[in-house]
Design an enzyme around this catalytic site. Structure first.
Site, PDB file in Angstrom:
ATOM      1  N   HIS A 127       0.480  -0.918   0.028  1.00 33.11           N
ATOM      2  CA  HIS A 127       0.369   0.202  -0.778  1.00 33.11           C
ATOM      3  C   HIS A 127       0.967   1.237  -0.081  1.00 33.11           C
ATOM      4  O   HIS A 127       0.271   2.346  -0.473  1.00 33.11           O
ATOM      5  CB  HIS A 127      -1.016  -0.470   0.990  1.00 33.11           C
ATOM      6  CG  HIS A 127      -2.321  -1.133   0.705  1.00 33.11           C
ATOM      7  ND1 HIS A 127      -1.914  -2.529   0.872  1.00 33.11           N
ATOM      8  CD2 HIS A 127      -3.451  -0.859   0.019  1.00 33.11           C
ATOM      9  CE1 HIS A 127      -3.390  -2.234   0.812  1.00 33.11           C
ATOM     10  NE2 HIS A 127      -3.350  -1.365  -0.165  1.00 33.11           N
ATOM     11  N   CYS A 154      -8.812  -3.199 -11.533  1.00 30.22           N
ATOM     12  CA  CYS A 154      -8.467  -1.825 -10.937  1.00 30.22           C
ATOM     13  C   CYS A 154      -7.618  -2.165 -10.357  1.00 30.22           C
ATOM     14  O   CYS A 154      -6.664  -1.518  -9.222  1.00 30.22           O
ATOM     15  CB  CYS A 154      -9.379  -1.299  -9.685  1.00 30.22           C
ATOM     16  SG  CYS A 154     -10.263  -2.552  -8.428  1.00 30.22           S
TER      17      CYS A 154
HETATM   18  C1  PEP Z   1      -6.548  -5.225  -5.881  1.00 30.14           C
HETATM   19  O1  PEP Z   1      -6.188  -6.519  -4.366  1.00 30.14           O
HETATM   20  O2  PEP Z   1      -6.013  -5.520  -7.065  1.00 30.14           O
HETATM   21  C2  PEP Z   1      -7.079  -4.215  -4.974  1.00 30.14           C
HETATM   22  C3  PEP Z   1      -7.669  -3.286  -6.080  1.00 30.14           C
HETATM   23  O3  PEP Z   1      -7.048  -3.914  -3.887  1.00 30.14           O
HETATM   24  P1  PEP Z   1      -6.380  -3.398  -2.498  1.00 30.14           P
HETATM   25  O4  PEP Z   1      -4.824  -3.146  -3.073  1.00 30.14           O
HETATM   26  O5  PEP Z   1      -6.831  -2.131  -2.064  1.00 30.14           O
HETATM   27  O6  PEP Z   1      -5.738  -4.545  -1.576  1.00 30.14           O
END
Ligand code: PEP
Ligand code: MG
Length: 562
Positions: A189, A487
């Site tokens: 993140h 996404c």
């Molecule tokens: C993913 O897992 O690809 C996603 C878009 O969600 P996050 O990165 O917030 O877990």
């Protein structure tokens, strides 16, 4: 490329762009040493502990003097905590019991944290500040640098082992030129937040923590290269390359699509109101992923429907009639939320996170849906709601029912667990849309923790198995006539974007800084080109082979810009 200067380090480029500036090292968190020698003279030890708290207080006062408004008020209030006599007395009690000075500070702070939590409200919200005071006092008593990102006095390159999402979220964009971490991964993140804030970033950089403080470095967030003391010619070359890219992309504007007119919506990933305002001002067709949990990373109590509605209104308004896909809280694992904590688990990534947490605490979900419905009604925005971490058709049905009960018209799920991808025909049966989260999908397909940087080869979204699972998800979308987007971070890779569209993705959502390049890449290829590339890469045996095959089939223009 001209010579790279006196030293080069390599990592993974996770946020595009380049920058050059002096290194500022982030001191790692400090804990009391295990087995700290016992205190034999509590009285003199208490003098040392008091001095350590005072040093933390002075440091906070000094920082408060350099900022204004709320930030200054918070720092001044935090300095008061450090000067609290009852906190010092509590530490004194632990010294009397024989604990070492650093251990006594930690014990006293944790006691107070429990009391603050119990008092709730304002006090509960001060727990993070209290722990910050404790960490600073421990550092002072041990004679090591205070932890965390130091106050920046000039534009700098921040170098850390890793940064917590909460730390990355508050970095001052005007002073942080780039981020380098020795740990982290392409879907951590920290990487996601850096890209969202348009800060060039390199993670998994070798010997990053050995970069001397103050040394000028050039950071290339596209290639993952860090160059120490770059020559003027090198910097000029870096700038020129950026300008060549910018010139190629200058003509790329408007809705996304392939050269033969097949529409592919290009959307922004956002994490808070600030991101929303910034993204809405850019050439994007809306939001494909609003990670609502990012708004509440430092909240200690559950936000009310009214509080949430106010935030959602501020996010929705700048987008006018453009779509905004809101993901309900994806708390747990690498994004713990204090108010949604179900207690320790052995394997948090496989535990009660995402929608599973909503199932355990349905009131949290209902409050959020109530707030979203309120904000949607008041703004008239095109709000679409989706669930994180859906594994089965029953879960999708449960979520869809709840969303519709709140009068929200469009409901979807994230496909980020292989079971949902393989059974997408059934999972999607009663949904309006779906979005593939390639970050978690890679983690769960390859059984490789996305937080573990050393596993980044396994987490590569070019892994043929991940491409097969994405293909399965898209087949379910086609069979049920459900639009399916992507996404995860893969959507922002211009070469991989061609593959995703070839497999059937109808929208791509990414950090806004990545949109122009993806738009341009798509505009250079027809839908049949993308389909040919997708079919071909699925024959690859390895991730590097898959990427190489795509590169060979891509247009020359794109190859030259990558
Ligand atoms: C993913 O897992 O690809 C996603 C878009 O969600 P996050 O990165 O917030 O877990
Ligand atoms: Mg995810």
């Amino acid at each position: 490329m001209v010579d790279e200067g006196s030293g080069t380090r390599h990592g993974i480029g996770v946020s595009p762009g380049s920058a050059c500036g002096p290194v500022v090292l982030v001191a790692p968190p400090v804990r009391a040493p295990e087995g700290e020698p016992a205190t034999t003279d509590p009285e003199s030890a208490l003098t040392g502990v008091r001095a350590a708290f005072e040093s933390a207080a002075r440091d906070l006062d000094e920082r408060a003097g350099r900022v204004s408004g709320t930030a200054a008020e918070i720092l001044t209030a935090t300095a008061l905590i450090a000067r609290d006599k009852s906190l010092h007395q509590a530490a004194g009690k632990h010294l009397d019991e024989g604990e070492g000075p650093a251990t006594a500070i930690e014990s006293a702070v944790e006691e107070f944290a429990v009391r603050f939590q119990a008092l709730g409200g304002y006090f509960a919200e001060r727990v993070a500040d209290l722990r910050d005071v404790g960490a600073r006092a421990v550092a002072a008593v041990l004679g090591v640098p205070a932890p965390g990102v130091p106050d920046l006095t000039q534009p700098s390159v921040v170098v850390a082992q890793d940064l917590a999402p909460a730390e990355t979220a508050v970095l001052d964009r005007t002073l942080v030129l780039a981020i380098i971490t020795s740990e982290g991964g392409r879907t951590s993140h920290t990487a996601i937040l850096a890209a969202q804030r348009g800060i060039p970033a390199v993670v998994q950089c070798d010997r990053a923590l050995e970069l001397p403080s103050g040394t000028p470095v050039a950071v290339d967030g596209d290639t993952g290269t860090v160059t120490l003391e770059p020559s003027e010619a090198f910097v000029a070359d870096l700038v020129a390359r950026g300008e060549r890219r910018a010139a190629a992309l200058a003509g790329s504007a408007g809705p996304g699509g392939t050269s033969d007119g097949h529409a592919v919506a290009l959307l922004a990933n956002i994490g808070d109101v600030e991101d929303a305002v910034a993204a809405a001002g850019q050439d994007v067709e809306g939001v494909g992923l609003f990670r609502t949990e990012f708004v509440f990373l430092s909240a200690t109590t559950a936000p009310t429907a009214q509080e949430q509605a106010q935030i959602y209104r501020s996010v929705l308004t700048p987008f006018g009639s453009r779509r905004v896909v809101v993901r309900t809280l994806d708390a747990g694992a690498d994004k713990p939320l204090a108010f949604a904590d179900l207690g320790p688990e052995d394997n948090p990534a496989l535990g009660r996170r995402g929608l599973r947490l909503s199932a355990a605490r349905p009131a949290l979900l209902d409050t959020q849906l109530e707030a979203l419905a309120l904000a949607a009604k008041e703004t008239g925005a095109d709000v679409r709601v989706m669930a994180p971490m859906v594994a089965t058709a029953e879960e999708a049905d449960w979520f869809a029912r709840r969303v519709r009960e709140h009068g929200l018209p469009s409901v979807g799920v994230m496909i980020e667990v292989p079971s949902a991808a393989l059974r997408s025909r059934h999972v999607l049966a009663d949904l309006d849309f779906a979005s593939i989260g390639t970050n978690d999908l890679s983690q769960y397909t390859l059984a490789a923790d996305r937080m573990q940087g050393e596993l980044s080869d396994l987490l590569d979204p070019w892994q043929p198995a991940v491409l097969d699972v994405i293909a399965a998800a898209c087949d379910g979308g086609a069979a049920t006539g459900t639009p399916i987007g992507v996404c995860g971070e893969a959507a922002g890779d211009p070469l991989l974007a061609l593959v995703l569209v070839g497999l059937g993705a109808s929208s791509l959502s990414m950090a806004p800084a990545k949109v122009a390049m993806v738009r341009w890449a798509l505009s250079q290829h027809s839908l049949p080109d993308c389909q040919r590339i997708a079919t071909s890469v699925r024959e690859a045996r390895t991730a590097p082979q898959a990427r190489q095959m795509a590169l060979e089939l891509a247009s020359r223009g794109l190859r030259e810009l990558l």
